[in-house]
Design a protein around this motif. Structure first.
Motif, PDB file in Angstrom:
ATOM      1  N   HIS B   6       0.854  -1.192   0.000  1.00  0.00           N
ATOM      2  CA  HIS B   6       0.000   0.000   0.000  1.00  0.00           C
ATOM      3  C   HIS B   6       0.888   1.240   0.000  1.00  0.00           C
ATOM      4  O   HIS B   6       1.793   1.341   0.830  1.00  0.00           O
ATOM      5  CB  HIS B   6      -0.866   0.041   1.253  1.00  0.00           C
ATOM      6  CG  HIS B   6      -1.942  -0.997   1.274  1.00  0.00           C
ATOM      7  ND1 HIS B   6      -1.704  -2.290   1.660  1.00  0.00           N
ATOM      8  CD2 HIS B   6      -3.250  -0.939   0.948  1.00  0.00           C
ATOM      9  CE1 HIS B   6      -2.848  -2.986   1.567  1.00  0.00           C
ATOM     10  NE2 HIS B   6      -3.794  -2.188   1.150  1.00  0.00           N
ATOM     11  N   LYS B  40      -2.216   3.961  -3.815  1.00  0.00           N
ATOM     12  CA  LYS B  40      -1.985   2.859  -4.748  1.00  0.00           C
ATOM     13  C   LYS B  40      -1.910   1.537  -3.998  1.00  0.00           C
ATOM     14  O   LYS B  40      -1.507   1.481  -2.837  1.00  0.00           O
ATOM     15  CB  LYS B  40      -0.653   3.068  -5.479  1.00  0.00           C
ATOM     16  CG  LYS B  40      -0.723   4.072  -6.599  1.00  0.00           C
ATOM     17  CD  LYS B  40       0.655   4.305  -7.200  1.00  0.00           C
ATOM     18  CE  LYS B  40       1.556   5.083  -6.261  1.00  0.00           C
ATOM     19  NZ  LYS B  40       2.878   5.407  -6.813  1.00  0.00           N
ATOM     20  N   TYR B  41      -2.294   0.493  -4.686  1.00  0.00           N
ATOM     21  CA  TYR B  41      -2.194  -0.848  -4.137  1.00  0.00           C
ATOM     22  C   TYR B  41      -1.524  -1.726  -5.193  1.00  0.00           C
ATOM     23  O   TYR B  41      -2.013  -1.822  -6.322  1.00  0.00           O
ATOM     24  CB  TYR B  41      -3.586  -1.386  -3.805  1.00  0.00           C
ATOM     25  CG  TYR B  41      -3.588  -2.830  -3.396  1.00  0.00           C
ATOM     26  CD1 TYR B  41      -2.980  -3.230  -2.217  1.00  0.00           C
ATOM     27  CD2 TYR B  41      -4.183  -3.801  -4.189  1.00  0.00           C
ATOM     28  CE1 TYR B  41      -2.963  -4.557  -1.842  1.00  0.00           C
ATOM     29  CE2 TYR B  41      -4.181  -5.127  -3.817  1.00  0.00           C
ATOM     30  CZ  TYR B  41      -3.567  -5.499  -2.643  1.00  0.00           C
ATOM     31  OH  TYR B  41      -3.542  -6.814  -2.275  1.00  0.00           O
ATOM     32  N   LEU B  42      -0.405  -2.322  -4.827  1.00  0.00           N
ATOM     33  CA  LEU B  42       0.338  -3.155  -5.785  1.00  0.00           C
ATOM     34  C   LEU B  42       0.470  -4.570  -5.260  1.00  0.00           C
ATOM     35  O   LEU B  42       0.664  -4.782  -4.055  1.00  0.00           O
ATOM     36  CB  LEU B  42       1.743  -2.592  -6.009  1.00  0.00           C
ATOM     37  CG  LEU B  42       1.824  -1.195  -6.617  1.00  0.00           C
ATOM     38  CD1 LEU B  42       2.123  -0.175  -5.541  1.00  0.00           C
ATOM     39  CD2 LEU B  42       2.881  -1.139  -7.701  1.00  0.00           C
ATOM     40  N   GLU B  43       0.368  -5.517  -6.165  1.00  0.00           N
ATOM     41  CA  GLU B  43       0.696  -6.903  -5.824  1.00  0.00           C
ATOM     42  C   GLU B  43       1.854  -7.344  -6.701  1.00  0.00           C
ATOM     43  O   GLU B  43       1.812  -7.199  -7.928  1.00  0.00           O
ATOM     44  CB  GLU B  43      -0.520  -7.818  -6.029  1.00  0.00           C
ATOM     45  CG  GLU B  43      -1.575  -7.619  -4.951  1.00  0.00           C
ATOM     46  CD  GLU B  43      -2.669  -8.683  -4.962  1.00  0.00           C
ATOM     47  OE1 GLU B  43      -3.590  -8.585  -4.141  1.00  0.00           O
ATOM     48  OE2 GLU B  43      -2.580  -9.609  -5.802  1.00  0.00           O
ATOM     49  N   LEU B  44       2.885  -7.889  -6.051  1.00  0.00           N
ATOM     50  CA  LEU B  44       4.067  -8.358  -6.770  1.00  0.00           C
ATOM     51  C   LEU B  44       4.217  -9.859  -6.568  1.00  0.00           C
ATOM     52  O   LEU B  44       4.145 -10.339  -5.431  1.00  0.00           O
ATOM     53  CB  LEU B  44       5.339  -7.687  -6.210  1.00  0.00           C
ATOM     54  CG  LEU B  44       5.773  -6.338  -6.764  1.00  0.00           C
ATOM     55  CD1 LEU B  44       4.666  -5.319  -6.683  1.00  0.00           C
ATOM     56  CD2 LEU B  44       7.010  -5.829  -6.035  1.00  0.00           C
ATOM     57  N   GLU B  60      13.451  -2.127  -0.542  1.00  0.00           N
ATOM     58  CA  GLU B  60      14.296  -1.401  -1.495  1.00  0.00           C
ATOM     59  C   GLU B  60      13.483  -0.989  -2.737  1.00  0.00           C
ATOM     60  O   GLU B  60      13.638   0.122  -3.250  1.00  0.00           O
ATOM     61  CB  GLU B  60      15.476  -2.299  -1.881  1.00  0.00           C
ATOM     62  CG  GLU B  60      16.746  -1.540  -2.230  1.00  0.00           C
ATOM     63  CD  GLU B  60      17.842  -2.487  -2.719  1.00  0.00           C
ATOM     64  OE1 GLU B  60      17.930  -3.636  -2.203  1.00  0.00           O
ATOM     65  OE2 GLU B  60      18.588  -2.082  -3.638  1.00  0.00           O
ATOM     66  N   MET B  61      12.627  -1.888  -3.221  1.00  0.00           N
ATOM     67  CA  MET B  61      11.774  -1.548  -4.382  1.00  0.00           C
ATOM     68  C   MET B  61      10.887  -0.346  -4.063  1.00  0.00           C
ATOM     69  O   MET B  61      10.696   0.543  -4.892  1.00  0.00           O
ATOM     70  CB  MET B  61      10.875  -2.743  -4.746  1.00  0.00           C
ATOM     71  CG  MET B  61      11.602  -3.953  -5.268  1.00  0.00           C
ATOM     72  SD  MET B  61      10.441  -5.316  -5.592  1.00  0.00           S
ATOM     73  CE  MET B  61      11.529  -6.737  -5.382  1.00  0.00           C
ATOM     74  N   ARG B  64      13.032   2.867  -3.905  1.00  0.00           N
ATOM     75  CA  ARG B  64      13.660   3.308  -5.151  1.00  0.00           C
ATOM     76  C   ARG B  64      12.676   3.587  -6.265  1.00  0.00           C
ATOM     77  O   ARG B  64      12.975   4.352  -7.185  1.00  0.00           O
ATOM     78  CB  ARG B  64      14.689   2.278  -5.621  1.00  0.00           C
ATOM     79  CG  ARG B  64      15.884   2.210  -4.685  1.00  0.00           C
ATOM     80  CD  ARG B  64      16.930   1.247  -5.191  1.00  0.00           C
ATOM     81  NE  ARG B  64      17.450   1.606  -6.508  1.00  0.00           N
ATOM     82  CZ  ARG B  64      18.201   0.795  -7.245  1.00  0.00           C
ATOM     83  NH1 ARG B  64      18.503  -0.410  -6.785  1.00  0.00           N
ATOM     84  NH2 ARG B  64      18.643   1.166  -8.425  1.00  0.00           N
ATOM     85  N   LEU B  65      11.518   2.939  -6.238  1.00  0.00           N
ATOM     86  CA  LEU B  65      10.611   3.119  -7.372  1.00  0.00           C
ATOM     87  C   LEU B  65       9.138   3.298  -6.999  1.00  0.00           C
ATOM     88  O   LEU B  65       8.453   4.156  -7.546  1.00  0.00           O
ATOM     89  CB  LEU B  65      10.720   1.925  -8.333  1.00  0.00           C
ATOM     90  CG  LEU B  65       9.882   2.071  -9.607  1.00  0.00           C
ATOM     91  CD1 LEU B  65      10.528   3.025 -10.598  1.00  0.00           C
ATOM     92  CD2 LEU B  65       9.612   0.727 -10.270  1.00  0.00           C
ATOM     93  N   LEU B  66       8.646   2.463  -6.091  1.00  0.00           N
ATOM     94  CA  LEU B  66       7.190   2.366  -5.952  1.00  0.00           C
ATOM     95  C   LEU B  66       6.578   3.526  -5.171  1.00  0.00           C
ATOM     96  O   LEU B  66       5.440   3.911  -5.422  1.00  0.00           O
ATOM     97  CB  LEU B  66       6.815   1.024  -5.311  1.00  0.00           C
ATOM     98  CG  LEU B  66       7.378  -0.205  -6.032  1.00  0.00           C
ATOM     99  CD1 LEU B  66       7.000  -1.472  -5.294  1.00  0.00           C
ATOM    100  CD2 LEU B  66       6.900  -0.254  -7.472  1.00  0.00           C
ATOM    101  N   ARG B  75       3.516   0.544   3.092  1.00  0.00           N
ATOM    102  CA  ARG B  75       3.569  -0.590   3.995  1.00  0.00           C
ATOM    103  C   ARG B  75       3.309  -1.828   3.153  1.00  0.00           C
ATOM    104  O   ARG B  75       2.688  -1.740   2.083  1.00  0.00           O
ATOM    105  CB  ARG B  75       2.545  -0.465   5.124  1.00  0.00           C
ATOM    106  CG  ARG B  75       1.108  -0.473   4.699  1.00  0.00           C
ATOM    107  CD  ARG B  75       0.174  -0.386   5.912  1.00  0.00           C
ATOM    108  NE  ARG B  75      -1.174  -0.784   5.573  1.00  0.00           N
ATOM    109  CZ  ARG B  75      -2.079  -0.010   5.014  1.00  0.00           C
ATOM    110  NH1 ARG B  75      -1.778   1.237   4.714  1.00  0.00           N
ATOM    111  NH2 ARG B  75      -3.288  -0.462   4.728  1.00  0.00           N
TER     112      ARG B  75
END
Lengths: 80, 80
Positions: B6, B40-44, B60-61, B64-66, B75
């Motif tokens: 999140h 935003k909500y991301l699933e990796l 780290e992701m 650096r990016l998200l 979180r």
């Protein structure tokens, strides 16, 4: 009362934003990333109604504005 | 392994998207909505490492990016 809402693309719907993030992570050296999907997360502060009535209203908000039911799914939790 | 992330705006940061959704909901007759914030909500999907190593990599992701650490918090949870 607070509603926490997740809106995500349905399976099979093209996710260009997810693909872009996926490639960017790979380019940064995060080779372990196999797939990325990007959705929305909303928090709503609500006055008044609680329980079933609030649930009904939030569902209506999702259907009418927050999600596009053709290509997106939503889910939500309510907190006092 | 799956990471659920999140990303939300920090307190005090202007949230024009949240304001737009707020007004739109009020205009649609949802007068009980007092505040809206949009994140935003991301699933990796991740290969390989688990536990502490995966946690370190996902952090780290995010840095650096998200997420933009200046204006956004993040979180995440990891699931096997």
């Amino acid at each position: 009362m607070r509603a926490k809402i997740h809106v995500t693309l349905k399976n099979g719907v093209l996710d260009p934003q997810g693909k872009a993030v996926h490639h960017a992570l790979n380019d940064l050296g995060f080779a372990e990333v196999r797939d990325v999907s990007v959705g929305k997360y909303l928090e709503l502060e609500l006055d008044g109604a609680s329980g079933q009535e609030a649930e009904h209203r939030v569902r209506e908000m999702c259907e009418r504005l927050l999600a596009n039911p053709v290509i997106e799914s939503y889910r939500f939790e309510l907190e006092p």
